[in-house]
Design a protein around this motif. Structure first.
Motif, PDB file in Angstrom:
ATOM      1  N   LYS A  85      42.695  38.260  41.104  1.00 13.14           N
ATOM      2  CA  LYS A  85      41.254  38.084  41.305  1.00 13.14           C
ATOM      3  C   LYS A  85      40.946  37.558  42.705  1.00 13.14           C
ATOM      4  O   LYS A  85      39.930  37.918  43.310  1.00 13.14           O
ATOM      5  CB  LYS A  85      40.669  37.135  40.253  1.00 13.14           C
ATOM      6  CG  LYS A  85      40.935  37.561  38.813  1.00 13.14           C
ATOM      7  CD  LYS A  85      40.649  39.038  38.568  1.00 13.14           C
ATOM      8  CE  LYS A  85      41.093  39.439  37.169  1.00 13.14           C
ATOM      9  NZ  LYS A  85      41.102  40.906  36.986  1.00 13.14           N
ATOM     10  N   SER A 141      37.687  32.411  38.531  1.00 11.76           N
ATOM     11  CA  SER A 141      38.107  31.787  37.282  1.00 11.76           C
ATOM     12  C   SER A 141      37.607  32.551  36.060  1.00 11.76           C
ATOM     13  O   SER A 141      38.357  32.784  35.102  1.00 11.76           O
ATOM     14  CB  SER A 141      37.594  30.346  37.245  1.00 11.76           C
ATOM     15  OG  SER A 141      37.962  29.713  36.046  1.00 11.76           O
ATOM     16  N   THR A 142      36.341  32.970  36.100  1.00 11.29           N
ATOM     17  CA  THR A 142      35.761  33.674  34.953  1.00 11.29           C
ATOM     18  C   THR A 142      36.467  35.005  34.701  1.00 11.29           C
ATOM     19  O   THR A 142      36.825  35.338  33.561  1.00 11.29           O
ATOM     20  CB  THR A 142      34.254  33.920  35.178  1.00 11.29           C
ATOM     21  OG1 THR A 142      33.600  32.661  35.300  1.00 11.29           O
ATOM     22  CG2 THR A 142      33.649  34.689  34.016  1.00 11.29           C
ATOM     23  N   GLN A 143      36.693  35.787  35.769  1.00 10.86           N
ATOM     24  CA  GLN A 143      37.356  37.086  35.605  1.00 10.86           C
ATOM     25  C   GLN A 143      38.804  36.914  35.151  1.00 10.86           C
ATOM     26  O   GLN A 143      39.289  37.676  34.302  1.00 10.86           O
ATOM     27  CB  GLN A 143      37.301  37.879  36.907  1.00 10.86           C
ATOM     28  CG  GLN A 143      35.907  38.369  37.259  1.00 10.86           C
ATOM     29  CD  GLN A 143      35.922  39.406  38.364  1.00 10.86           C
ATOM     30  OE1 GLN A 143      36.942  40.002  38.678  1.00 10.86           O
ATOM     31  NE2 GLN A 143      34.764  39.621  38.976  1.00 10.86           N
ATOM     32  N   GLU A 160      30.490  29.253  43.983  1.00 10.83           N
ATOM     33  CA  GLU A 160      30.271  30.498  43.236  1.00 10.83           C
ATOM     34  C   GLU A 160      31.492  31.416  43.238  1.00 10.83           C
ATOM     35  O   GLU A 160      31.811  32.056  42.235  1.00 10.83           O
ATOM     36  CB  GLU A 160      29.053  31.243  43.799  1.00 10.83           C
ATOM     37  CG  GLU A 160      27.714  30.631  43.417  1.00 10.83           C
ATOM     38  CD  GLU A 160      27.545  30.562  41.900  1.00 10.83           C
ATOM     39  OE1 GLU A 160      27.770  31.586  41.227  1.00 10.83           O
ATOM     40  OE2 GLU A 160      27.209  29.478  41.389  1.00 10.83           O
ATOM     41  N   LYS A 192      34.201  30.121  40.916  1.00 13.11           N
ATOM     42  CA  LYS A 192      33.756  30.312  39.537  1.00 13.11           C
ATOM     43  C   LYS A 192      33.964  31.757  39.105  1.00 13.11           C
ATOM     44  O   LYS A 192      34.410  32.029  37.984  1.00 13.11           O
ATOM     45  CB  LYS A 192      32.284  29.929  39.415  1.00 13.11           C
ATOM     46  CG  LYS A 192      31.728  30.060  38.001  1.00 13.11           C
ATOM     47  CD  LYS A 192      30.272  29.651  37.934  1.00 13.11           C
ATOM     48  CE  LYS A 192      29.718  29.828  36.523  1.00 13.11           C
ATOM     49  NZ  LYS A 192      28.266  29.457  36.457  1.00 13.11           N
ATOM     50  N   GLU A 193      33.679  32.713  40.011  1.00 14.93           N
ATOM     51  CA  GLU A 193      33.859  34.136  39.696  1.00 14.93           C
ATOM     52  C   GLU A 193      35.336  34.472  39.492  1.00 14.93           C
ATOM     53  O   GLU A 193      35.702  35.203  38.568  1.00 14.93           O
ATOM     54  CB  GLU A 193      33.265  34.984  40.828  1.00 14.93           C
ATOM     55  CG  GLU A 193      33.170  36.465  40.504  1.00 14.93           C
ATOM     56  CD  GLU A 193      32.500  37.248  41.620  1.00 14.93           C
ATOM     57  OE1 GLU A 193      32.293  38.463  41.429  1.00 14.93           O
ATOM     58  OE2 GLU A 193      32.196  36.667  42.683  1.00 14.93           O
ATOM     59  N   TYR A 234      40.964  28.121  27.979  1.00 16.11           N
ATOM     60  CA  TYR A 234      40.194  27.207  28.833  1.00 16.11           C
ATOM     61  C   TYR A 234      40.935  27.177  30.163  1.00 16.11           C
ATOM     62  O   TYR A 234      42.116  26.807  30.226  1.00 16.11           O
ATOM     63  CB  TYR A 234      40.124  25.803  28.233  1.00 16.11           C
ATOM     64  CG  TYR A 234      39.578  24.778  29.200  1.00 16.11           C
ATOM     65  CD1 TYR A 234      38.203  24.623  29.352  1.00 16.11           C
ATOM     66  CD2 TYR A 234      40.431  23.993  29.977  1.00 16.11           C
ATOM     67  CE1 TYR A 234      37.691  23.691  30.251  1.00 16.11           C
ATOM     68  CE2 TYR A 234      39.930  23.064  30.874  1.00 16.11           C
ATOM     69  CZ  TYR A 234      38.559  22.920  31.011  1.00 16.11           C
ATOM     70  OH  TYR A 234      38.058  22.014  31.905  1.00 16.11           O
ATOM     71  N   ARG A 261      40.075  34.354  33.445  1.00 17.23           N
ATOM     72  CA  ARG A 261      40.078  33.880  32.051  1.00 17.23           C
ATOM     73  C   ARG A 261      39.816  35.037  31.078  1.00 17.23           C
ATOM     74  O   ARG A 261      40.470  35.139  30.036  1.00 17.23           O
ATOM     75  CB  ARG A 261      39.015  32.793  31.868  1.00 17.23           C
ATOM     76  CG  ARG A 261      38.929  32.265  30.438  1.00 17.23           C
ATOM     77  CD  ARG A 261      37.859  31.210  30.291  1.00 17.23           C
ATOM     78  NE  ARG A 261      36.555  31.681  30.739  1.00 17.23           N
ATOM     79  CZ  ARG A 261      35.760  32.489  30.034  1.00 17.23           C
ATOM     80  NH1 ARG A 261      36.149  32.930  28.844  1.00 17.23           N
ATOM     81  NH2 ARG A 261      34.593  32.866  30.514  1.00 17.23           N
ATOM     82  N   THR A 262      38.889  35.917  31.418  1.00 14.38           N
ATOM     83  CA  THR A 262      38.594  37.069  30.563  1.00 14.38           C
ATOM     84  C   THR A 262      39.831  37.946  30.375  1.00 14.38           C
ATOM     85  O   THR A 262      40.156  38.367  29.262  1.00 14.38           O
ATOM     86  CB  THR A 262      37.446  37.908  31.167  1.00 14.38           C
ATOM     87  OG1 THR A 262      36.278  37.095  31.259  1.00 14.38           O
ATOM     88  CG2 THR A 262      37.145  39.119  30.304  1.00 14.38           C
TER      89      THR A 262
END
Length: 297
Positions: free
Chosen positions: A201, A257-259, A251, A254-255, A273, A261-262
């Motif tokens: 990522k 981390s979110t991608q 931001e 965060k992006e 988590y 984690r998904t």
């Protein structure tokens, strides 16, 4: 057991220069994503094992880093050693190049190919050829460069002719019982795969602004039933790079981390988590001790 029904198991190395699509090919061969991919050269840094099992064969694929001939560092030297070691330990070699492209970087990798193992030349990205008439003359030219066992044009991205490649590999594997369970697709740990997904990522979202030496270290890993709590550090060379990864008001981080984690939740089939932070560790890619500490061979 007759030859027709004998089970075959063997190791297959996937080698080539950076950015020819080795990791995408591995993912297609086993039917699941285990090796990260991005447009950035040398995304793969470790030997990644992917396992495919069918009715009468188990294919143990080893995806290697792109062999680096231009830039020298402790990290690149470690990755190049991984490539040469792998070539001495396998039953079959897949030498991957781009269809209709063969330059001095490919020649350097070809010099490493073993003479005592069957080598299949894989012409990847065949779907991108504007003039399909170029393919046959290119195959004829390549057949004079090395005693390849077979030459197979494929498109890993479009899953074109990947089954033909599998059929070419199968009879070259030695007879033997499977080494892994039928449903196992890699021998790498969840911890390792998590760090790789985060690194993917980073390269996809901010790769053009960062040196490829950026790495990820899992600092804590906790499991509680169907939940993974993962605490990961992204290591960069300079404070300016730290700011790029974090982004405006956090931001970008965060992006990332979110991608990541998904993807982890899909890969591990559980809730995740994930907490990711950024650290500066200057010059680690040129420090042999740190290169080893971070698991590079």
């Amino acid at each position: 057991m007759s030859e027709a029904t004998a089970f075959h198991t063997g190791f297959i190395a996937i080698v080539g220069r950076p950015n020819v699509g080795k990791s995408t090919l591995l993912n297609r061969l086993i039917g699941q994503k285990i090796s990260i991919v991005s447009r950035k050269a040398q995304t793969t840094r470790h030997r990644i094992t992917g396992i495919r099992t069918d009715a009468n064969a188990q294919f143990i694929f080893v995806d290697t880093p792109g062999f680096q001939t231009k830039y020298r560092s402790a990290l690149n030297d470690a990755m190049n050693r991984g490539v040469t070691t792998t070539l001495s330990d396998v039953d079959v070699v897949l030498f991957v190049i781009e269809a209709s492209k063969f330059d001095e970087r490919d020649v350097e990798v070809m010099k490493l190919l073993p003479k005592h193992r069957p080598v299949i030349l894989v012409l990847n990205k065949a779907d991108l050829l504007k003039d399909k008439g170029q393919l046959l003359p290119f195959i004829q030219r390549m057949s004079t460069q090395f005693p390849f066992h077979a030459i197979v044009p494929v498109s890993a991205k479009k899953v074109m002719k990947v089954d033909v490649l599998v059929d070419a590999i199968k009879p070259l594997l030695p007879e033997g019982e499977p080494m892994y369970e039928e449903d196992q697709v890699t021998d790498r740990s969840e911890r390792f795969l998590a760090s790789e997904l985060i690194r993917e990522k980073i390269f996809r979202l901010v790769g053009d602004e960062l040196p490829y030496s950026t790495t990820v270290e899992i600092e804590r890993w906790e499991e509680e039933g169907n939940l993974r709590r993962i605490f990961a550090a992204i290591l960069v060379d300079r404070d300016a790079q730290k700011a790029i990864v974090i982004g405006h008001e956090g931001e970008k981080l965060k992006e990332i981390s979110t991608q990541a984690r998904t993807d982890m939740e899909k890969m591990f089939d559980c809730r995740v988590y994930l907490e990711v932070f950024v650290k500066v560790k200057s010059g680690w890619a040129d420090d042999t001790r740190l290169v080893r500490q971070f698991g590079y061979e």
